[in-house]
Design a protein around this motif. Structure first.
Motif, PDB file in Angstrom:
ATOM      1  N   TRP A  84       0.796  -1.227   0.000  1.00 59.67           N
ATOM      2  CA  TRP A  84       0.000   0.000   0.000  1.00 59.67           C
ATOM      3  C   TRP A  84       0.828   1.276   0.000  1.00 59.67           C
ATOM      4  CZ3 TRP A  84      -5.056   0.012  -0.934  1.00 59.67           C
ATOM      5  CH2 TRP A  84      -5.762  -1.178  -0.765  1.00 59.67           C
ATOM      6  N   ASN A 161      -7.940  -5.440   7.948  1.00 59.08           N
ATOM      7  CA  ASN A 161      -7.550  -4.992   6.605  1.00 59.08           C
ATOM      8  C   ASN A 161      -6.620  -5.995   5.919  1.00 59.08           C
ATOM      9  OD1 ASN A 161      -5.302  -4.428   8.192  1.00 59.08           O
ATOM     10  ND2 ASN A 161      -5.149  -2.280   7.611  1.00 59.08           N
ATOM     11  N   GLU A 167      -5.909  -7.047  11.505  1.00 60.10           N
ATOM     12  CA  GLU A 167      -5.220  -5.811  11.101  1.00 60.10           C
ATOM     13  C   GLU A 167      -3.779  -6.143  10.733  1.00 60.10           C
ATOM     14  OE1 GLU A 167      -2.306  -2.861  11.799  1.00 60.10           O
ATOM     15  OE2 GLU A 167      -2.742  -4.439  13.277  1.00 60.10           O
ATOM     16  N   LEU A 192      -7.849  -0.265  14.192  1.00 57.95           N
ATOM     17  CA  LEU A 192      -8.458   0.226  12.941  1.00 57.95           C
ATOM     18  C   LEU A 192      -9.766   0.971  13.179  1.00 57.95           C
ATOM     19  CD1 LEU A 192      -7.975  -2.742  10.438  1.00 57.95           C
ATOM     20  CD2 LEU A 192      -6.741  -0.569  10.513  1.00 57.95           C
ATOM     21  N   ARG A 196      -9.000   4.803  11.185  1.00 51.08           N
ATOM     22  CA  ARG A 196      -9.557   5.280   9.914  1.00 51.08           C
ATOM     23  C   ARG A 196     -10.332   6.588  10.046  1.00 51.08           C
ATOM     24  NH1 ARG A 196     -11.401  -0.602   9.256  1.00 51.08           N
ATOM     25  NH2 ARG A 196     -10.012  -1.508   7.686  1.00 51.08           N
TER      26      ARG A 196
END
Length: 316
Positions: A84, A161, A167, A192, A196
């Motif tokens: 990412w 995720n 996580e 998380l 976010r």
């Protein structure tokens, strides 16, 4: 009359985009004394993490903060990185190579040295897989006497995720996360569910990018790496965990039993957070199991932390 002393902190990171935002904030917040930064493989390989960390500290105009190279891979799992954060772990922004060099000791030795040398108990802020922290706790358990708290970015009460339930930081090295939970010091989980929520508007990210000050400009470029939503908002991510140390009142926590799933299969790496108000059938039939109590972040004042970040890094 002198004001309150800054909180001594050490950040353990795998410097990608949001770890860099966390470093920029920690360097510049007057209530924090960043004693050291330790690096671990995660978002990218550990050598790139070290390079990225040194570059960010230079761009921030930080003093000579020691940076330690840590674990190349998890305790048991093979090495693996996140996709990412671009090929270089920093959004492929083309940042310059650092002039600074890392410390002449490894991450675990640096953690031990700086924790025990601090005149006040240290707050550890891991924003990465927890391999370095687990090695520290198992190799040098005496450090816990001078650790005030560990505030880690990792885990989730709800969806994950890396997998549907896990996580990334915990999934990357579940055994290390399980060791962390037995540290015997107060622990806050900035997972998380709150990670976010803290975002900076696209307008503010553009203003930061237009700054003539290198650290603020870098923050704007990093926030623009993965715009999220119709207004191109940028998520602070890991930086929110550091905001929670500088301003704990912005994070709502609740002490809850937490354990990490270590079994193979789709639940591996899940942080199992027990929010029940009374025992269930399992406890009735098999008795209660000992689980670590963790201050789990359940809600965050997102606007408060976004404003704090902007005021600290961008001089809003």
């Amino acid at each position: 009359m002198p004001g309150p002393q800054p909180v001594p902190v050490i950040i353990d990171c795998d410097t990608g985009v949001d770890d860099a935002l966390a470093l920029l904030f920690a360097v510049r917040h007057p209530g924090l004394e960043l004693r050291a930064v330790t690096c671990v493989a995660g978002n990218t390989d550990v050598d790139r993490v070290v390079r990225n960390t040194l570059t960010v500290l230079e761009q921030a105009g930080a003093p000579a903060i020691p940076v330690g190279r840590g674990a190349e891979r998890p305790l048991l799992e093979p090495a693996r990185t996140s996709g990412w954060h671009g090929g270089d772990g920093m959004g492929d922004l083309g940042l310059p190579e650092p002039v600074r060099a890392p410390a002449d000791v490894d991450a675990v030795a640096l953690l031990r040295r700086e924790i025990l040398a601090s005149p006040r108990p240290v707050t550890l802020i891991p924003t990465a897989p927890l391999t370095n922290i687990a090695l520290l706790l198992r190799t040098h358990p005496e450090v816990t006497r001078n650790i005030e708290r560990i505030v880690f970015m990792g885990g989730a009460v709800g969806a994950g995720n890396a997998t549907a339930v896990a996580e990334f930081n915990v999934w990357h090295d579940p055994e290390a996360a399980a060791v962390l939970l037995t540290a015997g010091v107060p622990i806050t989980m900035y997972g998380l569910d709150v990670f976010r929520e803290v975002v900076v508007t696209g307008a503010w990210a553009r203003r930061l990018r237009a700054s003539t000050e290198p650290g603020a400009r870098l923050a704007g470029r990093l926030l623009g790496h993965r715009p999220d939503g119709p207004e191109e908002t940028g998520c602070l991510g890991d930086a929110g965990a550091v905001c929670a140390v500088a301003d704990p009142a912005g994070l709502t926590t609740r002490p809850l039993p937490v354990e990490v799933c270590l079994a193979p299969g789709p639940a591996r790496g899940q942080t199992i957070v027990d929010r029940r108000t009374r025992p269930g059938e399992s406890e009735v039939h098999h008795g209660r199991r000992e689980q670590a109590l963790v201050d789990v972040g359940l809600a965050v004042d997102a606007e408060r932390y976004a404003r704090l970040f902007l005021e600290t890094v961008g001089g809003r």
